[in-house]
Design an enzyme around this catalytic site. Structure first.
Site, PDB file in Angstrom:
ATOM      1  N   LYS A   9       0.861  -1.182   0.000  1.00 36.72           N
ATOM      2  CA  LYS A   9       0.000   0.000   0.000  1.00 36.72           C
ATOM      3  C   LYS A   9       0.895   1.229   0.000  1.00 36.72           C
ATOM      4  O   LYS A   9       1.742   1.402   0.886  1.00 36.72           O
ATOM      5  CB  LYS A   9      -0.913  -0.006   1.227  1.00 36.72           C
ATOM      6  CG  LYS A   9      -1.905   1.167   1.245  1.00 36.72           C
ATOM      7  CD  LYS A   9      -1.400   2.303   2.102  1.00 36.72           C
ATOM      8  CE  LYS A   9      -2.282   3.542   1.959  1.00 36.72           C
ATOM      9  NZ  LYS A   9      -1.915   4.602   2.932  1.00 36.72           N
ATOM     10  N   GLY A  12      -0.049   8.636  -0.155  1.00 39.88           N
ATOM     11  CA  GLY A  12       0.055   9.757  -1.084  1.00 39.88           C
ATOM     12  C   GLY A  12       1.469  10.308  -1.155  1.00 39.88           C
ATOM     13  O   GLY A  12       1.972  10.639  -2.228  1.00 39.88           O
ATOM     14  N   GLY A  40      -5.037  11.176  -1.057  1.00 39.40           N
ATOM     15  CA  GLY A  40      -5.732  12.292  -0.408  1.00 39.40           C
ATOM     16  C   GLY A  40      -5.135  13.643  -0.730  1.00 39.40           C
ATOM     17  O   GLY A  40      -5.854  14.637  -0.863  1.00 39.40           O
ATOM     18  N   ASP A 157      -5.818   2.160   3.375  1.00 30.92           N
ATOM     19  CA  ASP A 157      -5.294   1.124   4.288  1.00 30.92           C
ATOM     20  C   ASP A 157      -6.273  -0.043   4.382  1.00 30.92           C
ATOM     21  O   ASP A 157      -5.878  -1.210   4.372  1.00 30.92           O
ATOM     22  CB  ASP A 157      -5.072   1.699   5.694  1.00 30.92           C
ATOM     23  CG  ASP A 157      -3.840   2.586   5.779  1.00 30.92           C
ATOM     24  OD1 ASP A 157      -3.115   2.726   4.764  1.00 30.92           O
ATOM     25  OD2 ASP A 157      -3.590   3.141   6.862  1.00 30.92           O
ATOM     26  N   LYS A 212      -1.712   3.835  13.599  1.00 26.29           N
ATOM     27  CA  LYS A 212      -1.015   3.012  12.593  1.00 26.29           C
ATOM     28  C   LYS A 212      -0.648   1.647  13.163  1.00 26.29           C
ATOM     29  O   LYS A 212      -0.867   0.616  12.542  1.00 26.29           O
ATOM     30  CB  LYS A 212       0.278   3.709  12.153  1.00 26.29           C
ATOM     31  CG  LYS A 212       0.154   4.636  10.971  1.00 26.29           C
ATOM     32  CD  LYS A 212       1.539   5.133  10.567  1.00 26.29           C
ATOM     33  CE  LYS A 212       1.492   6.238   9.554  1.00 26.29           C
ATOM     34  NZ  LYS A 212       0.994   5.836   8.254  1.00 26.29           N
TER      35      LYS A 212
END
Length: 253
Positions: A9, A12, A40, A157, A212
């Site tokens: 993944k 940005g 984003g 995510d 996270k």
């Protein structure tokens, strides 16, 4: 089939690492790599240019139906096609798709307050396996269509985790963060639930990193495979990711 597949993944910020991503794509030739991305920053920039209001609630972008053409233009257009082009330039047979294509995932509305923000669940690995087995590299935008053809904006995510679950593959979250750091600023190589709990309690892990880390632990439990948090600037990015070795901080069940 899914053996040796890796899901990555890209945040940005990582999308801006053209040199680093080029090396990763070159190393991925002949390998089974699935790329999931957000964007984003690009959506915000487009909204600013068009004088559209950006509204966020609990860290999620409120996505009214009338704004979805602009959100999808940034994610499926600018970000996805730019990343696909970079992958092709570096020798991959890359194919830009949506997270729900081929019934890979199902999507439903997360909350009416958020508009067209979607909650995804894994469904079928058949489509992605067909692409991977035939030498394609899926480059996946974090957008999904439901059975009525309505488009949803999905947290990248969450989309990456659902895809890692459907493929039963290790998952690498790549951003501009090198991993989890101790109080001296040194990288912590490996974490599990017990260690994470202790580090949150003693204040080593705080703020945004707490979110996270907790999501990485949840991901590890769901896919029963290692999950990694690492930086696109890591010099071992291309070699370790493709060979499924430790990169940044690894989370184990």
């Amino acid at each position: 089939m899914t053996q040796n597949t890796v899901v990555v993944k890209l945040s940005g910020k990582a999308l801006g690492g053209v040199e680093e991503l080029s090396k990763l794509f070159q190393a991925a030739r002949g390998q089974k790599l699935v790329v999931v991305h957000g964007g984003g920053v690009e959506v915000d920039a487009l909204f600013k240019a068009l004088n559209l209001e950006v509204i966020k609630k609990d860290g999620l972008r409120v996505s009214p139906k009338e704004q979805m053409p602009y959100i999808s233009a940034a994610l499926a257009g600018q970000c996805n096609k730019g990343l696909q082009a970079l992958a092709i330039k570096n020798g991959l047979n890359a194919l830009g798709i949506l997270a729900s294509d081929g019934n890979t995932l199902t999507v439903k509305q997360l909350s009416k307050d958020l508009g067209m923000v979607g909650l995804v669940e894994p469904k079928s690995a058949d489509y992605l396996n067909m692409l991977l087995d035939n030498g394609y590299t899926p480059v996946i935008a974090s957008l999904a269509l439901d059975d009525n053809g309505d488009m949803y904006n999905v947290n990248a995510d969450d989309a990456a985790l659902a895809i890692a679950r459907v493929l039963n593959a290790p998952l690498y979250y790549i951003s501009d963060v090198p991993g989890v750091l101790d109080k001296q600023g040194n990288l912590i190589d490996e974490l599990d639930e017990t260690k994470v709990k202790a580090l949150i309690e003693d204040g080593t892990i705080t703020g945004g990193m707490t979110v996270k880390v907790k999501s990485a632990l949840d991901a590890t439990r769901l896919i029963k495979k290692p999950v990694y948090i690492a930086s696109y600037k890591d010099p071992n990015l291309s070699t370790n990711l493709i060979s499924r070795q430790r990169l940044g901080t690894v989370f184990n069940v």
